[in-house]
Scaffold this motif. Sequence first.
Motif, PDB file in Angstrom:
ATOM      1  N   ALA A   1      -3.645   5.132  -3.927  1.00 24.51           N
ATOM      2  CA  ALA A   1      -2.596   6.134  -3.700  1.00 24.51           C
ATOM      3  C   ALA A   1      -3.207   7.248  -2.870  1.00 24.51           C
ATOM      4  O   ALA A   1      -4.384   7.566  -3.011  1.00 24.51           O
ATOM      5  CB  ALA A   1      -2.072   6.686  -5.020  1.00 24.51           C
TER       6      ALA A   1
ATOM      7  N   LEU B   1       4.512   9.884  -9.298  1.00 25.52           N
ATOM      8  CA  LEU B   1       3.803  11.053  -8.776  1.00 25.52           C
ATOM      9  C   LEU B   1       4.253  12.310  -9.514  1.00 25.52           C
ATOM     10  O   LEU B   1       3.433  13.128  -9.932  1.00 25.52           O
ATOM     11  CB  LEU B   1       4.047  11.186  -7.273  1.00 25.52           C
TER      12      LEU B   1
ATOM     13  N   TYR C   1       7.581   5.529  -5.396  1.00 21.21           N
ATOM     14  CA  TYR C   1       6.399   6.082  -6.065  1.00 21.21           C
ATOM     15  C   TYR C   1       6.584   7.538  -6.496  1.00 21.21           C
ATOM     16  O   TYR C   1       5.747   8.078  -7.212  1.00 21.21           O
ATOM     17  CB  TYR C   1       5.160   5.964  -5.167  1.00 21.21           C
TER      18      TYR C   1
ATOM     19  N   SER D   1      -1.125  -0.416  -3.851  1.00 14.80           N
ATOM     20  CA  SER D   1      -0.446   0.763  -4.398  1.00 14.80           C
ATOM     21  C   SER D   1       0.394   0.385  -5.606  1.00 14.80           C
ATOM     22  O   SER D   1       0.949  -0.714  -5.682  1.00 14.80           O
ATOM     23  CB  SER D   1       0.433   1.426  -3.337  1.00 14.80           C
TER      24      SER D   1
ATOM     25  N   LEU E   1       5.006   7.340   2.429  1.00  8.84           N
ATOM     26  CA  LEU E   1       5.096   7.431   0.972  1.00  8.84           C
ATOM     27  C   LEU E   1       6.486   6.972   0.524  1.00  8.84           C
ATOM     28  O   LEU E   1       7.442   7.745   0.556  1.00  8.84           O
ATOM     29  CB  LEU E   1       4.845   8.874   0.509  1.00  8.84           C
TER      30      LEU E   1
ATOM     31  N   PHE F   1       0.080   4.435   1.660  1.00  6.84           N
ATOM     32  CA  PHE F   1       0.128   3.463   0.580  1.00  6.84           C
ATOM     33  C   PHE F   1      -0.354   2.122   1.104  1.00  6.84           C
ATOM     34  O   PHE F   1      -0.470   1.913   2.314  1.00  6.84           O
ATOM     35  CB  PHE F   1       1.548   3.350   0.001  1.00  6.84           C
TER      36      PHE F   1
ATOM     37  N   VAL G   1      -1.956  11.196  -1.306  1.00  6.92           N
ATOM     38  CA  VAL G   1      -0.954  12.245  -1.080  1.00  6.92           C
ATOM     39  C   VAL G   1      -1.641  13.521  -0.620  1.00  6.92           C
ATOM     40  O   VAL G   1      -2.794  13.780  -0.956  1.00  6.92           O
ATOM     41  CB  VAL G   1      -0.103  12.558  -2.334  1.00  6.92           C
TER      42      VAL G   1
ATOM     43  N   GLY H   1       1.068  11.251   3.111  1.00  6.10           N
ATOM     44  CA  GLY H   1       0.543  10.281   2.170  1.00  6.10           C
ATOM     45  C   GLY H   1       0.349   8.955   2.863  1.00  6.10           C
ATOM     46  O   GLY H   1       0.593   8.815   4.062  1.00  6.10           O
TER      47      GLY H   1
ATOM     48  N   TYR I   1      -0.302   6.357  -8.296  1.00  2.00           N
ATOM     49  CA  TYR I   1       0.354   7.623  -7.943  1.00  2.00           C
ATOM     50  C   TYR I   1       0.413   8.584  -9.126  1.00  2.00           C
ATOM     51  O   TYR I   1       0.400   9.798  -8.940  1.00  2.00           O
ATOM     52  CB  TYR I   1       1.736   7.375  -7.326  1.00  2.00           C
TER      53      TYR I   1
ATOM     54  N   GLU J   1       2.553   2.393  -9.293  1.00  6.64           N
ATOM     55  CA  GLU J   1       2.937   3.612  -9.994  1.00  6.64           C
ATOM     56  C   GLU J   1       1.728   4.218 -10.697  1.00  6.64           C
ATOM     57  O   GLU J   1       1.564   5.433 -10.712  1.00  6.64           O
ATOM     58  CB  GLU J   1       4.051   3.306 -11.001  1.00  6.64           C
TER      59      GLU J   1
END
Length: 128
Positions: free
Chosen positions: A26, A60, A56, A87, A52, A82, A28, A80, A92, A89
């Motif tokens: 991930a 996040l 997700y 990637s 992004l 991915f 960001v 961000g 993130y 959840e």
Amino acid sequence: MTSLPSPVPDVCVRVLMSIGACGPYAHVVAHFEPPGPGGAFELVSVAPETQLPAEYLPALRAGLLEGLDGVAAAVLITAGSFSEVDSSEYGYRIAGRQAGRAALIASGLLPPEEAESLRWARWPGRPA
């Protein structure tokens, strides 16, 4: 409720875990600001879906809330990336948690020593 006392720009978190052949990824970039009127948590992403995906953002958000630990802030996600393979959840959520903790350290709400526990987070003025 405590609010973030000062802006914290350019918090960058890139989660890279190698578990076997692959692992959670991930990335960001976030800007944190004191909350607006009403003092509630707010999350806005201006990162394009190609950087992004919206799928997700709930993870996040959950990670940011964990990391901020009850401190209200307005968070703007500016960039961000991915991986279609790695990637998730989970990645993130980790990124959000680390970004939230970084904002608390950078704003003086947590001691600088806490930065040692943030493996993937970088921000201007990060303690060495």
